[in-house]
Design a protein around this motif. Sequence first.
Motif, short mmCIF file in Angstrom:
data_model
loop_
_atom_site.label_atom_id
_atom_site.label_comp_id
_atom_site.label_asym_id
_atom_site.label_seq_id
_atom_site.Cartn_x
_atom_site.Cartn_y
_atom_site.Cartn_z
N GLY A 43 -3.08 -11.64 -7.99
CA GLY A 43 -1.66 -11.85 -7.60
C GLY A 43 -1.10 -11.21 -6.88
N ASP A 44 0.33 -11.69 -6.64
CA ASP A 44 1.07 -10.95 -5.54
C ASP A 44 1.69 -9.44 -6.28
OD1 ASP A 44 2.53 -10.75 -3.31
OD2 ASP A 44 3.91 -12.00 -3.54
N ALA A 45 0.75 -8.42 -6.11
CA ALA A 45 1.23 -7.35 -6.71
C ALA A 45 0.55 -6.29 -6.25
CB ALA A 45 1.17 -7.34 -8.18
N ASN A 46 0.52 -4.99 -6.65
CA ASN A 46 -0.34 -3.71 -6.39
C ASN A 46 -0.88 -3.39 -7.91
OD1 ASN A 46 0.66 -3.68 -3.77
ND2 ASN A 46 2.10 -2.09 -4.22
N HIS A 47 -2.18 -3.19 -7.78
CA HIS A 47 -2.82 -2.71 -8.96
C HIS A 47 -3.38 -1.21 -8.88
CE1 HIS A 47 -2.48 -7.00 -10.01
NE2 HIS A 47 -2.71 -7.18 -8.80
N THR A 48 -2.93 -0.56 -9.93
CA THR A 48 -3.44 0.80 -9.72
C THR A 48 -4.37 1.39 -10.86
OG1 THR A 48 -1.39 1.60 -10.46
CG2 THR A 48 -1.62 1.46 -8.46
#
Length: 105
Positions: free
Chosen positions: A15-20
């Motif tokens: 999806g349209d996001a940053n994942h950390t």
Amino acid sequence: MTIKDIGLHWFSGYGDANHTRAVNFPPTQVMVQAYLRGAAGGGLNIAGIKGFRRRLPSGADEDVDFGEWPSWPAAAFDRMTSVTFALACGSHQQAWGVFRIDVWG
């Protein structure tokens, strides 16, 4: 100096996001690396190092934040106590990352 230990981590994002993912460890000299292992959706996906905590000679920690995804390096070498790996995914896209921590001594 030689490599004393190697740690591998992986995770995926969608999806349209940053994942950390943050990884904490005792203060040590490390080389950290980020690799984009796979992607789906046909657009731009990025793997990198979002930031880390540097251990100073005084014993205090200093936060190093690389900001948004265009500034994320693929590798860093320092005396650290934590590293935050990251994946940036576009809309309706999925990415898989492999992240390596080499402990030096």
